[in-house]
Write an enzyme that holds these catalytic residues in place. Structure first.
Site, PDB file in Angstrom:
ATOM      1  CG  ASP A  89     -14.744  21.375  32.299  1.00 47.08           C
ATOM      2  OD1 ASP A  89     -13.596  20.914  32.165  1.00 47.08           O
ATOM      3  OD2 ASP A  89     -15.244  22.213  31.531  1.00 47.08           O
ATOM      4  CG  ASP A 131      -8.794  20.680  33.634  1.00 48.97           C
ATOM      5  OD1 ASP A 131      -8.830  19.459  33.366  1.00 48.97           O
ATOM      6  OD2 ASP A 131      -8.791  21.577  32.763  1.00 48.97           O
ATOM      7  CE1 TYR A 166     -19.855  23.800  31.209  1.00 48.24           C
ATOM      8  CE2 TYR A 166     -18.655  21.808  30.688  1.00 48.24           C
ATOM      9  CZ  TYR A 166     -18.737  23.025  31.339  1.00 48.24           C
ATOM     10  OH  TYR A 166     -17.692  23.458  32.108  1.00 48.24           O
ATOM     11  CG  ASP A 186     -18.395  27.249  47.935  1.00 53.57           C
ATOM     12  OD1 ASP A 186     -18.915  26.110  48.060  1.00 53.57           O
ATOM     13  OD2 ASP A 186     -18.830  28.247  48.530  1.00 53.57           O
ATOM     14  CE  LYS A 202     -22.507  27.892  46.017  1.00 58.00           C
ATOM     15  NZ  LYS A 202     -21.500  28.193  47.025  1.00 58.00           N
TER      16      LYS A 202
END
Ligand code: NAD
Length: 359
Positions: A248, A252, A141, A224, A192
Site C-alpha cells: 500500500d 503510492d 488489514y 525500510d 521485515k
C-alpha cells in the site's frame, strides 16, 4: 465464446475517462477482431443514489459473470457524510473481497516524454518501468484479533494482527514470478524478516516457490531500505512483491515518483486471472464534468486487461505504443502539461490514441 467485460464508470471523472477507454475497446472489436461483449452497471456514489447501496446486487452478479471489469473511480464530497457502510468506497472494497482479487498489480512507468513531471532528477527516474505486486486480501488489514480494548489501568490499547498463511504467500509470489517471466526476470521480495516472524515465513515461502522458477532472479529487501532505494535509485527494480500494508505504502511512493497519477493503471487479479482494472487515481471531483481529465490511465488499464485477463498481448502492445505516440506528438492534458506542448481535453486525447492505434 466471447469474453465478457463489465464496465463500471463510477463517479466524478469516472464516466468521462471510461467513455474514452470504451471507444478504445470498440476500436479493437471493430478493426482488430477482439471478441468481447460489454455490459455496464452502477457502482459507488452513483449506485447509492440510484439503488441505495454502493454495490447493488445486480452489479455484483454481473461482476461475478464477467471475465474482466473496467472501473473508473468512486467517491466524492457529495457522499462523504454517509454512514461508512454505504460510502462509495465500500463498492470497491466489496468487489475486491467478493471476487477474491488477491493480487494487486501497480506498474510505475515514467515515459521519457514526461520525465520533467517527476520531483526526482530526470536521469534518476526517466524511463522507470517497475511493477509492484501487492497482496490485497490478507495481512494486517484483515488479520484477527483486532480492535481497541480497555486495560485494567483504564488506559486504552489498540491492536492489529499481521498474519499470512504459507498458501497466501505462495500464490502472490508466484504471480510476481509469472509477471517477471514476461519482463526482465527479476523479483525483489520486500519484507521485515529481521523483526517480524510473519515476514520471516514470507521470505522462506518465497525462496521455496522460486525453486520452480529457475529463470527468475529472486532478491530480498527490508521494507525500510526498499523505501529508500525507491527514491534513491528506482530503476534498479523490475518486479517487487510484498505484503498488503507494505505494498500500500510503497506503491503510492512509486506512483508519485512518476509525478503523473493521470497516467498510471492498475489491476487486481483472482486465482484464475480474472481481474478488475482501474486507474490508480480517484474520482477527481475538482475537475469532474469539465472534459479536462486525463483518460490515459484508464486506457492503459484496458491494455493491462488485454494482457492479464484476455490473453491478447499484441493488442495491449498496440494501445501502449499508441499512448507513447500521442505523447511524442506533444499532446498533453492539463495534469501533464509543460512548456511547448499542446494542451488537449479528455475526448481529444482519447481520439488521438485511437488514431495512433490505426498506424
Ligand atoms: P484524486 O486522485 O481523485 O485527485 C487528486 C488530484 O489529482 C486532484 O487534483 C485531481 O484533479 C487530480 N487528478 C486525478 N486524476 C486525474 C486525471 N485523470 N486527470 C487529471 N487530473 C487528475 O484523489 P482525491 O482528491 O484524494 O480523492 C477524490 C475522491 O476520489 C475521494 O472521494 C476519494 O475517496 C476517491 N478515491 C477513489 C479511488 C478509487 O476509486 N479507486 C482512489 C482514490 C480516491
Amino acid at each position: 465464446m466471447s469474453k465478457k467485460i463489465l464496465i463500471l464508470p463510477g463517479d466524478g471523472i469516472g464516466p468521462e475517462i471510461v467513455a474514452e477507454a470504451v471507444n478504445v475497446i470498440n476500436t479493437l472489436r471493430e478493426e482488430h477482431g477482439l471478441d468481447v461483449e460489454l455490459d455496464e452497471a452502477l457502482v459507488g456514489g452513483a449506485a447509492y443514489d440510484a439503488a441505495g447501496h454502493p454495490l447493488p446486487g445486480a452489479t455484483l452478479e454481473l461482476a461475478r459473470e464477467a471475465d474482466a471489469i473496467l472501473l473508473g473511480a468512486v467517491g466524492g464530497t457529495k457522499w462523504e457524510s454517509l454512514d461508512i457502510a454505504v460510502r462509495p468506497e465500500k463498492g470497491l472494497l466489496g468487489l475486491r473481497s467478493a471476487l477474491n482479487l488477491f493480487a494487486n498489480l501497480r506498474p510505475a512507468i515514467l515515459y521519457p516524454q514526461l520525465a520533467d513531471a517527476s520531483s526526482l532528477k530526470p536521469e534518476i527516474v526517466s524511463g522507470l518501468n517497475l511493477m509492484i505486486v501487492r497482496e490485497l486480501t490478507g495481512g494486517i488489514y484483515f488479520g484477527q484479533p483486532r480492535g481497541v480494548r480497555k486495560l485494567e489501568s483504564g488506559e486504552k490499547e489498540g491492536y492489529n494482527t499481521l498474519i499470512y498463511k504459507e498458501s497466501e504467500v505462495d500464490r502472490i509470489v508466484r504471480v510476481a514470478f509469472d509477471i517477471a517471466q514476461k519482463r526482465d526476470g527479476r523479483v525483489c521480495s520486500v519484507d521485515k524478516a529481521n523483526v517480524l516472524e510473519c515476514t520471516e515465513l514470507w521470505r522462506e515461502v518465497a525462496i521455496r516457490a522460486s525453486k520452480d522458477y529457475p529463470d527468475i532472479e529472486l532478491s530480498h529487501m527490508y521494507v525500510d531500505n526498499a523505501a529508500m532505494q525507491l527514491v534513491k535509485a528506482p530503476k534498479q527494480f523490475d518486479v517487487m512483491v510484498t505484503t498488503n500494508m507494505f505494498g500500500d505504502i510503497l506503491s503510492d511512493c512509486a506512483a508519485m515518483l512518476t509525478g503523473s497519477i493521470g497516467m498510471l493503471p492498475s489491476a487486481s487479479l483472482d486465482e484464475n486471472g480474472k481481474g478488475m482494472y482501474e486507474p490508480i487515481h480517484g474520482s477527481a471531483p475538482d475537475i469532474a464534468g469539465q472534459g479536462v481529465a486525463n483518460p490515459l490511465a484508464t486506457i492503459l488499464s484496458v491494455a493491462m486487461m488485454l494482457r492479464y485477463s484476455l490473453n491478447e498481448s499484441a493488442m495491449a502492445d498496440r494501445i501502449e505504443k499508441a499512448v507513447e505516440q500521442v505523447l511524442d506528438q506533444g499532446l498533453r492534458t492539463s495534469d501533464i502539461m509543460s512548456d511547448g506542448m499542446q494542451q488537449v481535453g479528455t475526448e481529444e486525447m482519447g481520439s488521438a490514441v485511437i488514431a495512433a492505434m490505426k498506424d
